[in-house]
Design an enzyme around this catalytic site. Structure first.
Site, PDB file in Angstrom:
ATOM      1  N   GLU A   1      42.340  49.447  38.560  1.00  0.00           N
ATOM      2  CA  GLU A   1      40.947  50.498  38.750  1.00  0.00           C
ATOM      3  C   GLU A   1      39.812  49.918  37.763  1.00  0.00           C
ATOM      4  O   GLU A   1      39.973  49.189  36.692  1.00  0.00           O
ATOM      5  CB  GLU A   1      41.438  51.759  38.282  1.00  0.00           C
TER       6      GLU A   1
ATOM      7  N   TYR B   1      36.789  40.156  38.756  1.00  0.00           N
ATOM      8  CA  TYR B   1      37.579  40.443  39.543  1.00  0.00           C
ATOM      9  C   TYR B   1      37.237  39.751  41.216  1.00  0.00           C
ATOM     10  O   TYR B   1      38.197  39.220  41.574  1.00  0.00           O
ATOM     11  CB  TYR B   1      37.703  41.759  39.752  1.00  0.00           C
TER      12      TYR B   1
HETATM   13  C1  LIG Z   1      35.152  42.475  31.442  1.00  0.00           C
HETATM   14  C2  LIG Z   1      35.587  41.552  30.257  1.00  0.00           C
HETATM   15  C3  LIG Z   1      37.086  41.643  30.022  1.00  0.00           C
HETATM   16  C4  LIG Z   1      35.186  40.062  30.506  1.00  0.00           C
HETATM   17  O1  LIG Z   1      35.524  39.002  29.747  1.00  0.00           O
HETATM   18  P1  LIG Z   1      34.381  37.798  29.259  1.00  0.00           P
HETATM   19  O2  LIG Z   1      35.340  37.004  28.339  1.00  0.00           O
HETATM   20  O3  LIG Z   1      33.235  38.348  28.713  1.00  0.00           O
HETATM   21  O4  LIG Z   1      34.289  37.442  30.692  1.00  0.00           O
HETATM   22  P2  LIG Z   1      34.227  35.758  30.921  1.00  0.00           P
HETATM   23  O5  LIG Z   1      33.556  34.911  30.016  1.00  0.00           O
HETATM   24  O6  LIG Z   1      36.039  35.234  31.236  1.00  0.00           O
HETATM   25  O7  LIG Z   1      33.623  35.576  32.630  1.00  0.00           O
HETATM   26  C5  LIG Z   1      34.264  35.327  33.776  1.00  0.00           C
HETATM   27  C6  LIG Z   1      33.568  35.896  34.894  1.00  0.00           C
HETATM   28  O8  LIG Z   1      33.164  37.417  34.532  1.00  0.00           O
HETATM   29  C7  LIG Z   1      31.809  37.380  35.211  1.00  0.00           C
HETATM   30  N1  LIG Z   1      31.150  37.943  34.353  1.00  0.00           N
HETATM   31  C8  LIG Z   1      30.971  37.384  32.861  1.00  0.00           C
HETATM   32  N2  LIG Z   1      29.852  37.781  32.310  1.00  0.00           N
HETATM   33  C9  LIG Z   1      29.327  38.428  33.498  1.00  0.00           C
HETATM   34  C10 LIG Z   1      27.791  38.943  33.375  1.00  0.00           C
HETATM   35  N3  LIG Z   1      27.282  39.110  32.142  1.00  0.00           N
HETATM   36  N4  LIG Z   1      27.308  39.349  34.559  1.00  0.00           N
HETATM   37  C11 LIG Z   1      27.896  39.439  35.751  1.00  0.00           C
HETATM   38  N5  LIG Z   1      29.206  38.528  35.705  1.00  0.00           N
HETATM   39  C12 LIG Z   1      29.986  38.187  34.720  1.00  0.00           C
HETATM   40  C13 LIG Z   1      31.748  36.037  36.120  1.00  0.00           C
HETATM   41  O9  LIG Z   1      32.168  35.995  37.208  1.00  0.00           O
HETATM   42  C14 LIG Z   1      32.412  35.266  35.033  1.00  0.00           C
HETATM   43  O10 LIG Z   1      32.856  33.707  35.834  1.00  0.00           O
HETATM   44  P3  LIG Z   1      31.642  32.601  35.655  1.00  0.00           P
HETATM   45  O11 LIG Z   1      31.365  32.455  34.413  1.00  0.00           O
HETATM   46  O12 LIG Z   1      32.506  31.685  36.457  1.00  0.00           O
HETATM   47  O13 LIG Z   1      30.394  33.312  36.320  1.00  0.00           O
HETATM   48  C15 LIG Z   1      34.741  41.950  28.881  1.00  0.00           C
HETATM   49  O14 LIG Z   1      33.410  42.064  29.307  1.00  0.00           O
HETATM   50  C16 LIG Z   1      35.220  43.129  28.259  1.00  0.00           C
HETATM   51  O15 LIG Z   1      36.119  43.191  27.441  1.00  0.00           O
HETATM   52  N6  LIG Z   1      34.317  44.306  28.520  1.00  0.00           N
HETATM   53  C17 LIG Z   1      34.652  45.635  27.840  1.00  0.00           C
HETATM   54  C18 LIG Z   1      35.987  46.135  28.629  1.00  0.00           C
HETATM   55  C19 LIG Z   1      36.049  46.248  30.194  1.00  0.00           C
HETATM   56  O16 LIG Z   1      34.960  46.481  30.917  1.00  0.00           O
HETATM   57  N7  LIG Z   1      37.326  45.768  30.700  1.00  0.00           N
HETATM   58  C20 LIG Z   1      37.473  45.900  31.940  1.00  0.00           C
HETATM   59  C21 LIG Z   1      37.938  47.331  32.677  1.00  0.00           C
HETATM   60  S1  LIG Z   1      38.164  47.117  34.063  1.00  0.00           S
END
Ligand SMILES: CC(C)(COP(=O)(O)OP(=O)(O)OC[C@H]1O[C@@H](n2cnc3c(N)ncnc32)[C@H](O)[C@@H]1OP(=O)(O)O)[C@@H](O)C(=O)NCCC(=O)NCCS
Length: 222
Positions: free
Chosen positions: A144, A156
């Site tokens: 979710e 995702y």
């Molecule tokens: C969601 C979360 C886990 C992503 O982790 P992250 O380490 O920042 O993300 P990544 O660097 O691994 O990014 C992987 C992919 O996510 C997406 N992404 C990352 N940053 C993004 C941004 N600013 N805008 C859009 N897409 C983004 C892209 O698809 C990216 O792939 P790409 O680099 O090939 O474009 C992190 O932002 C987080 O901890 N957020 C708070 C908690 C949360 O919302 N968890 C999810 C609950 S459902």
């Protein structure tokens, strides 16, 4: 040539990690899990796998996408400072969890420390969980996500998750709806796709894997 990739240790979460994971949870979600829930997931829930990422060496000077919230700044979190001008090195840079029941794997939680976001660690966590799901013969992966959380949805979607439905008022802090997202077919084609993502990840991150094989290897036997 010297290996300049950031290094992280990927390993199972232990009881000793809970305090830090709880802090990360508070920085990442409006309604963090209580500490007893983490204890239960680690000790008692046989359907649960919990993981952490432990950075090796210095944290990044400034994260690409991190934007600390007002309370993170107040607490000296999220901008690399502890409020006294000293750099607070985060010991854990991320964590995630998954439940596996019958043929379904469900991503229960995933978060990266604000200071480490935008560096593929969220992707590494998701990749690792899907790989675990496939090794455990899961047929599908579900989760979710808040309808407003377009960043996580981007991650995702990259991994083939599609919106399967809406849970109205799912989040109790503000009554926000959740998208139910899923990869419905963890088949051979998906296995090949996951392997490709694993190879791409290995170019950006050096994973010291204390759980499974390296992303640079074929992650799943063919
Ligand atoms: C969601 C979360 C886990 C992503 O982790 P992250 O380490 O920042 O993300 P990544 O660097 O691994 O990014 C992987 C992919 O996510 C997406 N992404 C990352 N940053 C993004 C941004 N600013 N805008 C859009 N897409 C983004 C892209 O698809 C990216 O792939 P790409 O680099 O090939 O474009 C992190 O932002 C987080 O901890 N957020 C708070 C908690 C949360 O919302 N968890 C999810 C609950 S459902």
């Amino acid at each position: 040539m010297a290996d300049t990739r950031p290094q992280v240790i990927l390993r199972e979460m232990t009881l000793d990690d809970i305090d830090q994971v709880f802090n990360l949870d508070r920085m990442s979600f409006p309604t963090p899990w209580p500490i007893r829930t983490y204890r239960y997931e680690i000790e008692d829930n046989e359907h649960s796998c919990m993981f952490v990422l432990e950075p090796v060496g210095e944290p990044p000077v400034r994260a690409k996408t991190a934007s600390p919230r007002w309370w993170e700044r107040l607490l000296g979190l999220g901008n690399g400072s502890n409020g006294n001008g000293h750099h607070a090195t985060p010991f854990l840079s991320g964590y995630s969890g998954m439940w596996h029941i019958a043929d379904e794997a469900h991503v229960s939680t995933i978060a990266v420390h604000p200071e480490w976001r935008g560096r593929k660690l969220g992707e590494l966590l998701l990749w690792s969980m899907i790989r675990q799901a496939m090794l455990q013969q899961a047929a599908q992966v579900t989760l979710e996500v808040r309808v407003s959380n377009s960043l996580a949805q981007g991650l995702y979607r990259k991994y083939g998750f599609e919106v399967m439905g809406l849970r109205k008022g799912y989040y109790r802090d503000n009554g926000e709806d959740a998208y139910m997202m899923a990869v419905m077919r963890l088949d051979e084609a998906y296995r090949a796709r996951l392997n490709g993502f694993g190879r791409a990840l290995a170019q950006d991150i050096h994973v010291i894997d204390r759980w499974w094989g390296q992303p640079s290897e074929e992650p799943l036997p063919g």
